[in-house]
Scaffold this motif. Structure first.
Motif, PDB file in Angstrom:
ATOM      1  N   GLU A  27      43.913 -21.653   2.514  1.00 47.08           N
ATOM      2  CA  GLU A  27      43.159 -21.279   3.693  1.00 47.08           C
ATOM      3  C   GLU A  27      42.361 -22.377   4.128  1.00 47.08           C
ATOM      4  O   GLU A  27      42.977 -23.170   3.917  1.00 47.08           O
ATOM      5  N   SER A  28      41.554 -22.219   3.058  1.00 51.45           N
ATOM      6  CA  SER A  28      40.655 -23.119   3.316  1.00 51.45           C
ATOM      7  C   SER A  28      40.185 -23.691   2.197  1.00 51.45           C
ATOM      8  O   SER A  28      38.902 -24.476   2.080  1.00 51.45           O
ATOM      9  N   HIS A  29      40.859 -24.150   1.223  1.00 53.91           N
ATOM     10  CA  HIS A  29      40.790 -24.779   0.592  1.00 53.91           C
ATOM     11  C   HIS A  29      41.504 -25.570  -0.564  1.00 53.91           C
ATOM     12  O   HIS A  29      42.733 -25.280   0.561  1.00 53.91           O
ATOM     13  N   ILE A  30      41.958 -26.892  -0.625  1.00 56.61           N
ATOM     14  CA  ILE A  30      42.145 -27.329  -0.987  1.00 56.61           C
ATOM     15  C   ILE A  30      42.044 -28.152  -2.261  1.00 56.61           C
ATOM     16  O   ILE A  30      40.543 -28.159  -2.449  1.00 56.61           O
ATOM     17  N   TYR A  31      43.301 -28.105  -3.518  1.00 53.49           N
ATOM     18  CA  TYR A  31      42.595 -27.941  -5.127  1.00 53.49           C
ATOM     19  C   TYR A  31      43.215 -29.643  -5.615  1.00 53.49           C
ATOM     20  O   TYR A  31      43.893 -29.660  -5.404  1.00 53.49           O
ATOM     21  N   ASP A  32      42.758 -30.055  -6.673  1.00 52.31           N
ATOM     22  CA  ASP A  32      42.653 -31.075  -6.641  1.00 52.31           C
ATOM     23  C   ASP A  32      43.655 -31.026  -8.441  1.00 52.31           C
ATOM     24  O   ASP A  32      43.616 -30.034  -8.643  1.00 52.31           O
ATOM     25  N   GLU A  33      43.894 -31.938  -9.073  1.00 54.63           N
ATOM     26  CA  GLU A  33      44.953 -31.728 -10.129  1.00 54.63           C
ATOM     27  C   GLU A  33      43.818 -31.440 -12.222  1.00 54.63           C
ATOM     28  O   GLU A  33      45.155 -30.648 -12.360  1.00 54.63           O
ATOM     29  N   LYS A  36      39.913 -28.536  -9.216  1.00 53.33           N
ATOM     30  CA  LYS A  36      38.692 -28.658  -8.869  1.00 53.33           C
ATOM     31  C   LYS A  36      38.964 -28.107  -7.654  1.00 53.33           C
ATOM     32  O   LYS A  36      39.589 -28.712  -6.525  1.00 53.33           O
ATOM     33  N   PRO A  37      38.458 -26.983  -6.834  1.00 50.32           N
ATOM     34  CA  PRO A  37      38.380 -26.406  -5.285  1.00 50.32           C
ATOM     35  C   PRO A  37      38.096 -26.980  -3.974  1.00 50.32           C
ATOM     36  O   PRO A  37      36.270 -27.397  -4.712  1.00 50.32           O
ATOM     37  N   TYR A  38      37.982 -28.201  -3.104  1.00 51.92           N
ATOM     38  CA  TYR A  38      37.053 -28.774  -2.566  1.00 51.92           C
ATOM     39  C   TYR A  38      37.658 -27.784  -0.706  1.00 51.92           C
ATOM     40  O   TYR A  38      38.356 -26.700  -0.086  1.00 51.92           O
ATOM     41  N   LEU A  39      36.432 -27.139  -0.081  1.00 54.72           N
ATOM     42  CA  LEU A  39      36.381 -26.407   1.072  1.00 54.72           C
ATOM     43  C   LEU A  39      36.357 -27.505   1.849  1.00 54.72           C
ATOM     44  O   LEU A  39      35.587 -28.515   1.943  1.00 54.72           O
ATOM     45  N   ASP A  40      37.291 -27.212   2.372  1.00 55.30           N
ATOM     46  CA  ASP A  40      37.844 -27.844   3.497  1.00 55.30           C
ATOM     47  C   ASP A  40      37.429 -27.929   4.955  1.00 55.30           C
ATOM     48  O   ASP A  40      38.109 -27.554   5.934  1.00 55.30           O
ATOM     49  N   PHE A  41      36.541 -28.453   5.174  1.00 49.92           N
ATOM     50  CA  PHE A  41      36.007 -28.823   6.982  1.00 49.92           C
ATOM     51  C   PHE A  41      35.765 -29.670   7.536  1.00 49.92           C
ATOM     52  O   PHE A  41      35.469 -30.425   8.436  1.00 49.92           O
ATOM     53  N   PHE A  42      37.269 -30.729   7.032  1.00 51.38           N
ATOM     54  CA  PHE A  42      38.057 -31.722   8.106  1.00 51.38           C
ATOM     55  C   PHE A  42      39.392 -30.661   8.577  1.00 51.38           C
ATOM     56  O   PHE A  42      39.645 -31.746   9.503  1.00 51.38           O
ATOM     57  N   ALA A  43      40.157 -30.460   7.423  1.00 49.02           N
ATOM     58  CA  ALA A  43      41.411 -29.291   8.037  1.00 49.02           C
ATOM     59  C   ALA A  43      42.294 -30.504   9.017  1.00 49.02           C
ATOM     60  O   ALA A  43      43.166 -30.205   9.863  1.00 49.02           O
ATOM     61  N   ARG A 368      30.057 -38.960   1.229  1.00 45.87           N
ATOM     62  CA  ARG A 368      30.263 -38.476  -0.572  1.00 45.87           C
ATOM     63  C   ARG A 368      30.158 -37.873  -1.112  1.00 45.87           C
ATOM     64  O   ARG A 368      30.380 -37.331  -2.082  1.00 45.87           O
ATOM     65  N   ASN A 369      28.656 -37.754  -0.782  1.00 40.08           N
ATOM     66  CA  ASN A 369      27.523 -36.472  -1.204  1.00 40.08           C
ATOM     67  C   ASN A 369      27.898 -35.138  -1.667  1.00 40.08           C
ATOM     68  O   ASN A 369      28.644 -34.118  -2.614  1.00 40.08           O
ATOM     69  N   ARG A 373      30.633 -32.550  -3.929  1.00 38.00           N
ATOM     70  CA  ARG A 373      29.472 -31.131  -4.301  1.00 38.00           C
ATOM     71  C   ARG A 373      30.958 -30.076  -4.216  1.00 38.00           C
ATOM     72  O   ARG A 373      31.085 -29.209  -4.464  1.00 38.00           O
ATOM     73  N   GLY A 374      32.155 -30.343  -3.460  1.00 39.77           N
ATOM     74  CA  GLY A 374      33.142 -29.770  -3.223  1.00 39.77           C
ATOM     75  C   GLY A 374      33.335 -29.189  -2.043  1.00 39.77           C
ATOM     76  O   GLY A 374      34.041 -28.192  -1.379  1.00 39.77           O
ATOM     77  N   LEU A 375      32.932 -30.167  -1.060  1.00 42.22           N
ATOM     78  CA  LEU A 375      33.570 -30.367   0.667  1.00 42.22           C
ATOM     79  C   LEU A 375      33.638 -31.176   1.050  1.00 42.22           C
ATOM     80  O   LEU A 375      33.405 -32.580   0.906  1.00 42.22           O
ATOM     81  N   LEU A 376      34.672 -31.413   1.478  1.00 43.08           N
ATOM     82  CA  LEU A 376      36.296 -32.788   2.716  1.00 43.08           C
ATOM     83  C   LEU A 376      34.773 -32.724   3.796  1.00 43.08           C
ATOM     84  O   LEU A 376      35.136 -31.489   4.901  1.00 43.08           O
ATOM     85  N   LEU A 377      34.627 -33.378   3.720  1.00 44.47           N
ATOM     86  CA  LEU A 377      33.583 -33.882   5.760  1.00 44.47           C
ATOM     87  C   LEU A 377      33.922 -35.710   5.876  1.00 44.47           C
ATOM     88  O   LEU A 377      33.792 -36.066   5.331  1.00 44.47           O
TER      89      LEU A 377
END
Ligand code: PMP
Length: 419
Positions: A27-33, A36-43, A368-369, A373-377
């Motif tokens: 859904e709206s999250h992507i996880y690294d190895e 850690k979850p990141y909310l994906d606001f780049f889609a 970068r910040n 903090r777990g958000l892709l922009l």
């Protein structure tokens, strides 16, 4: 990370801003190895409007593959292609009164644009394509010639010709009607500029910084094109498939383009897929004149059909985008108001939104910040001065609020860092 640095070309780009190795997404999250979850606001730069791994689309794909249906077939007739064409005609074209033919170019956005430019030139017998400041239409030579970005153009290595650059809506001082220049050029036989074959436009310039064309401006452009028999090409690669609310971004303005380019979220699942829609009279291709091996990737037909069924049988997605779009707009305005000396501008339509800063350094530091903090922009704009928000259209209200509060924190942290 070493394998990427040692082996992958220097041309890699997004990974530089998001130095993590990603393994899963939902859904709206992507996880690294590390999990850690990141909310994906780049889609996926607008390729994942329905989020990552949507279960309905995934099941359709799994079933298709499990049953050994056709995967590759050039442009042969397949059941999956018939399914897509029938559903696209029934749910998208006919309800909007469109009778465009569907051309399958190669699978990417730039392929859809190349096909559009080529048929416009063939149909009119003219060579020039008019394009706008800050436009982005792709990286192959024809598309690059109608793209504004200086650094990208520089990479071409050959002159990028047969185009005419025009000011986009609000590019000038706000008092000169932007389309006056085009009208003067084409109506003055001594302007030195011949009549263009077509005008190519994004209704909201995605890479150019979420610059929004007003419905009035788009209507004036469509009228000018009609009066002078120039074709109107709308590049809906990034803003189509519901990004601004309706399926096509030009619907709000009530214009009917001669040619429409779609890709990115068309497959709904992130699978490569593009179409070029042509008014029937423009479909003067000779068989195979514009060819390619990967035109019509059957798994993409299957997920695209499932996405149309899931999201475009009614208007609920459109309504959700409108409501969530205004929520994002309100919150960005609140963040901007916290920084009255930063020269901010808030703009956008639907769920394509942006916050820009006078100092072009700020947006990069905000992104970068946000990553930390777990958000892709991502940034956009000619100097990367814009923070762009493209969340999946299916993102929940709570997730939007969480993401926006990270945006607020990231802006505060960036301004402190740069003070
Ligand atoms: N047109 C627009 C409006 C785009 O935003 C893009 C990609 N950012 C393209 C064309 C090119 O698409 P692709 O990268 O799939 O070639």
């Amino acid at each position: 990370m070493r394998v990427f640095e040692e082996t992958e070309s220097q041309v890699r780009s997004y990974c530089r801003g998001w130095p993590a190795v990603f393994v899963r997404s939902k859904e709206s999250h992507i996880y690294d190895e590390s999990g850690k979850p990141y909310l994906d606001f780049f889609a996926g730069a607008g390729a994942l409007n329905y989020g990552h791994n949507h279960p309905v689309l995934k099941n359709a794909l799994i079933e298709y593959l499990t049953d050994d249906h056709i995967v590759h077939s050039l442009d042969m007739y397949t059941e999956a292609k018939a399914g897509f064409l029938e559903t696209f005609r029934e749910l998208i074209l006919r309800p909007r009164g469109l009778d465009h033919k569907v051309q399958f170019p190669g699978p990417t956005g730039t392929n859809a644009v190349e096909a559009a430019l080529k048929i416009a030139r063939k149909f009119t017998g003219r060579t020039t394509i008019a394009r706008f400041t800050n436009s982005f239409h792709g990286m192959t030579l024809g598309s690059l010639a109608v793209t504004g970005n200086g650094a990208k153009r520089h990479g071409a290595g050959v002159p990028l010709e047969h185009t005419l650059t025009l000011p986009f809506d609000q590019y000038l001082d706000g008092s000169t009607p932007d389309l006056l220049w085009l009208r003067r050029l084409i109506e003055d036989s001594s302007s030195g500029v011949g009549l263009p074959a077509a005008v190519i436009v994004e209704t909201v310039q995605g890479e150019g910084g979420i610059n929004v064309a007003s419905p009035e401006w788009l209507r004036a452009l469509a009228k000018l094109c009609e009066e002078h028999a120039m074709l109107l090409i709308v590049d809906d690669v990034q803003m189509g498939c519901g990004r601004t609310g309706p399926f096509f971004s030009f619907e709000e303005a009530g214009v009917v383009p001669d040619i429409v380019c779609l890709s990115k979220s068309l497959s709904g699942y992130g699978l490569p897929f593009a179409v070029t829609l042509l008014k029937p009279e423009l479909d003067i291709w000779e068989p195979g004149e514009h060819n390619g091996t990967f035109r019509g990737f059957n798994p993409a037909f299957v997920t695209a059909t499932a996405a149309l069924e899931e999201f475009w049988r009614d208007t609920s997605l459109h309504e959700r985008v409108a409501a969530h779009g205004s929520l994002v707009d309100d919150e960005l305005r609140r963040i901007a108001a916290e920084h009255p000396d930063a020269g901010t501008d808030v703009r956008g339509r639907g769920l394509a939104r942006a916050l820009s800063f006078d100092d072009p350094m700020v947006a990069g530091v905000v992104c970068r910040n946000a990553f930390e903090r777990g958000l892709l922009l991502e940034t956009a704009g000619s100097e990367d001065e814009v923070v762009k928000l493209l969340p999946p259209l299916t993102t929940s209200r709570e997730e939007l609020e969480t993401g926006l509060s990270i945006v607020g924190e990231s802006v505060r942290a960036a301004r402190k860092e740069l003070a």
